[in-house]
Design a protein around this motif. Structure first.
Motif, PDB file in Angstrom:
ATOM      1  N   LYS A   1      12.939  33.455  13.279  1.00  0.00           N
ATOM      2  CA  LYS A   1      13.910  32.380  13.220  1.00  0.00           C
ATOM      3  C   LYS A   1      14.353  32.068  14.653  1.00  0.00           C
ATOM      4  O   LYS A   1      14.916  32.929  15.338  1.00  0.00           O
ATOM      5  N   VAL A   2      14.066  30.832  15.088  1.00  0.00           N
ATOM      6  CA  VAL A   2      14.294  30.479  16.487  1.00  0.00           C
ATOM      7  C   VAL A   2      15.407  29.440  16.619  1.00  0.00           C
ATOM      8  O   VAL A   2      15.507  28.526  15.803  1.00  0.00           O
ATOM      9  N   LEU A   3      16.247  29.594  17.634  1.00  0.00           N
ATOM     10  CA  LEU A   3      17.266  28.587  17.938  1.00  0.00           C
ATOM     11  C   LEU A   3      17.026  28.080  19.360  1.00  0.00           C
ATOM     12  O   LEU A   3      16.793  28.867  20.279  1.00  0.00           O
ATOM     13  N   ILE A   4      17.052  26.762  19.513  1.00  0.00           N
ATOM     14  CA  ILE A   4      16.842  26.193  20.844  1.00  0.00           C
ATOM     15  C   ILE A   4      18.182  25.756  21.414  1.00  0.00           C
ATOM     16  O   ILE A   4      18.984  25.120  20.741  1.00  0.00           O
ATOM     17  N   SER A   5      18.425  26.115  22.656  1.00  0.00           N
ATOM     18  CA  SER A   5      19.689  25.810  23.296  1.00  0.00           C
ATOM     19  C   SER A   5      19.466  24.765  24.386  1.00  0.00           C
ATOM     20  O   SER A   5      18.743  24.999  25.351  1.00  0.00           O
TER      21      SER A   5
END
Lengths: 290, 442
Positions: free
Chosen positions: A119-123
């Motif tokens: 599960k990836v979150l892009i900032s």
């Protein structure tokens, strides 16, 4: 990537009659692939040493000695794979000068981890460049990924803070942080990166898992300055080499590894999201000698 | 930019400058240094070879001890050769004699096309009072059109864009529209592409055929390595370039690409782009860059930049004060303000003709935020103190420090820097007869 040395067998003909011009030509070819003069002569000294010590008279042996020297430089002591924390979220900070391909690399990197079920979150901490957020948003949407962004010109530190907090709350595995392109010589902007790093460290209570410098493979000798100054400010953990489908020979990576001992971790090319892979010193060396 | 190249040449010429006579050995070692310096500066290998041969032939072929010292002689030859390598004509633009001037920009990914298009538009708008419009033909990179539109809004320039269309049709329709609406200059921003990508190169050839631009500019990253000449020749071969826009010169790149591209492709650098601000864009002057490489400083560019923000009268007044050594803090703060308008401090210093810059300025913090501190300190002085800095004693220093939120040592530092600057400027103005230049502060 193109061949490191063109017409090696042709140059080899010179070896018998005029050794000096053989070595000179070899050095010239290496510098033409953007290896620095210092690194090129260091490599050649070793090869020369071997050739004269063992009285070598065979092109294949010279070639393999040359390859061996380069592999030796590019090889990592530890693991060249990316560092994944046992205490998620893992955080990757992506930095680099303008136009090297940071945003595209982030999309590729995110895609790679997503395929592995992470599960990836892009900032979106590039709050400076026009439409930087929208570009990243485009990728986040097609990849179906979380993204944290603030208003234009807002404080990138705040975006990063929010991103890590959200990732913690949502049980995200990996946070990838996009930063604005900046020249390594810009004092203020490098300070800004230090601050971003500090914010992350404080939130995750350890060093940032990866701080990766994105580097355009067509860059010349300035690549070394880039790596050195970004490294001085941030202690880089590795390099992402982009645009390797160009005709440049990427000799800079040899210089950077030789002079600064920063490992090349990933290689990208083209516009497709799948075009990213781990850097393999042996394969890279075979490629530039193929 | 060109920092190291400059440093190397300075070292080199320092070594030979004191000699009355130049031996063949001196020449050889000088040439070896020059060769290495140029290679480390990313000048193309073949170009370096020819350069060295040319300098050598000239240095040995001409009589050395006629009117010049050997030092002057080598400087002269190297200088001439570098100018020749950079192209003898300076940059800039020629407009179409009738109707709007159509410009197309091309280049690799990330070379800085979009920023350059906007900066060029702004440059033509402010410097030549042209009505400029832009066509957004990059349909590939996500949000590229948005980026262009967003930046164009800031400088009040119209953008033509279409959804779900191909770059050739967009360009044709955009150019048609802006021709009718009375634009003086129409700039087509194309997508980044690899020079070996046949399909993509066909695309820009098509755009060129259908829109017949008057000028095609290749946007080239100044940090490009040995490949620069191949990139330039490929684009030139397929679409025919008229010139180069050299970008990212605000980095510490030595910019050898600029030297080799003209030499190999015979296409001059027309413009340079050197900063994050829209105004960080200028015409390229080979002779100035050459003299900068040789450590003489880019004084002409500096003067021109200064003229944009400082009125001539004001400059004259300051100049006289420098002569009489009467410069005070009121002038100083006025200068800080105009300096801020000129760009970043280190950029301005890099253009000054001072040998061994690094030594002189090592102690001085060239950080822009520093300026605000200085301004605060000066603002905390009384009028009298500003006009007559010498009256500032211990108790005054304490008051100033307190008022500006700084320490006394900070105030001391400023006073010391100020008196040094005064000395330096005095020297400076002695060197140049007419010096319509606002003094760089400290």
């Amino acid at each position: 990537m193109q061949k490191l040395i063109k017409n090696l067998s042709y140059i080899w003909n010179k070896f018998k009659n005029d050794r000096k011009s053989f070595w000179d030509e070899l050095e010239e070819q290496m510098v033409t692939s953007d290896i620095s003069i210092n690194t090129a002569s260091r490599i050649l000294e070793e090869v020369k040493d071997y050739v004269y010590r063992e009285n070598i008279n065979n092109l294949e042996k010279v070639k393999s000695s040359l390859k061996q020297q380069i592999i030796e430089i590019l090889k990592c002591n530890g693991d060249s794979k990316l560092n994944i924390s046992s205490r998620p979220p893992t955080v990757f900070l992506i930095v680099g000068v303008n136009g090297v391909g940071k945003t595209t690399s982030i999309a590729k990197l995110a895609n790679m981890f997503k395929k592995n079920g992470k599960k990836v979150l892009i900032s979106a901490a590039d709050t400076y460049r026009s439409a930087a957020v929208e570009q990243l948003q485009y990728y986040a949407e097609i990849l179906g990924m979380d993204m944290v962004y603030h208003q234009k010109f807002s404080d990138p530190g705040a975006v990063v803070y929010d991103s890590v907090e959200k990732a913690k709350a949502r049980g995200t595995d990996l946070v990838i942080i996009d930063t604005a392109g900046r020249m390594q010589t810009s004092y203020n902007l490098m300070e800004e990166l230090k601050k971003i790093k500090k914010v992350i460290c404080r939130r995750i209570d350890r060093e940032v898992d990866e701080i990766l410098l994105v580097m355009d493979s067509t860059t010349g000798q300035n690549a070394r300055n880039q790596a050195e100054l970004f490294n001085n400010s941030l202690s880089l953990t590795g390099i992402i080499l982009t645009k390797t489908d160009s005709t440049s020979k990427g000799g800079i990576v040899i210089t950077i590894k030789n002079d600064l001992n920063i490992p090349i971790k990933l290689v990208t090319k083209g516009e497709k999201l799948e075009d990213i892979c781990y850097f393999d010193p042996v394969r890279f060396t075979e490629l530039i000698f193929s | 930019m060109f920092d190291l190249l400059t440093a190397k040449f300075e070292d080199l010429f320092y070594k030979i400058r004191n000699k009355g006579k130049l031996s063949p050995n001196d020449l050889d070692s000088a040439l070896r240094e020059i060769k290495l310096a140029l290679l480390e500066a990313d000048v193309n290998f073949k170009v370096v070879k020819e350069f060295i041969e040319n300098v050598k032939a000239k240095a040995t072929g001409e009589k050395i001890l006629e009117s010049l010292t050997p030092y002057q002689h080598v400087v002269k030859i190297v200088n001439e050769e570098i100018i020749r390598m950079l192209g003898s004509s300076s940059g800039g633009i020629s407009f179409a004699s009738r109707g709007p001037t159509i410009i197309m920009t091309v280049g690799l990914h990330g070379s800085g096309k979009t920023s350059s298009v906007i900066k060029l538009a702004n440059f033509l708008k402010t410097k030549f009072q042209k009505k400029v419009s832009v066509v957004a033909a990059d349909v590939y990179r996500p949000a590229a059109v948005l980026q262009l539109e967003d930046m164009a809004k800031n400088i009040d320039v119209d953008v033509y864009s279409e959804n779900n269309s191909d770059p050739v049709s967009i360009s044709v329709r955009g150019v048609e529209l802006f021709k009718k609406s009375g634009s003086d200059v129409i700039i087509i921003d194309t997508a980044g592409r690899l020079h070996i990508d046949e399909n993509m190169m066909d695309e820009i050839a098509n755009i060129r055929n259908k829109t017949t631009p008057h000028q095609i500019y290749l946007v080239l990253d100044a940090m490009t390595g040995q490949e620069a000449v191949n990139i330039a020749s490929s684009f030139n071969l397929r679409v025919g370039c008229d010139g180069i826009i050299l970008t990212k010169l605000d980095s510490d790149t030595r910019g050898g690409a600029a030297l080799s591209v003209y030499y190999v492709v015979k296409k001059p650098v027309k413009f340079v782009s050197n900063g994050e601000k829209i105004e960080d864009f200028d015409i390229f002057y080979p002779d100035r860059i050459a003299s900068r490489i040789l450590g003489k400083g880019d004084i002409l560019t500096l003067i021109e930049k200064a003229e944009k923000v400082v009125s001539e009268k004001e400059a004259k007044r300051i100049e006289e004060k420098i002569y009489r050594n009467e410069l005070n803090f009121e002038d100083f703060v006025a200068q800080i303000r105009s300096l801020k308008k000129m760009g970043s401090i280190d950029k301005i210093f890099s253009m000054m003709p001072i040998v061994n810059k690094s030594k002189i300025f090592k102690k001085v913090n060239l950080d822009d935020s520093h300026l605000s501190h200085i301004e605060a300190i000066i603002n905390s002085m009384t009028e009298d103190e500003r006009r007559k800095p010498h009256i500032i004693n211990g108790s005054r220093k304490k008051r100033i420090a307190k008022g500006s939120g700084n320490s006394v040592s900070e105030v001391n530092k400023l006073l010391e820097q100020f008196s040094k600057t005064k000395q330096m400027l005095k020297q400076f103005s002695g060197l140049k007869g007419k010096f319509n230049l606002p003094p760089g502060n400290f």
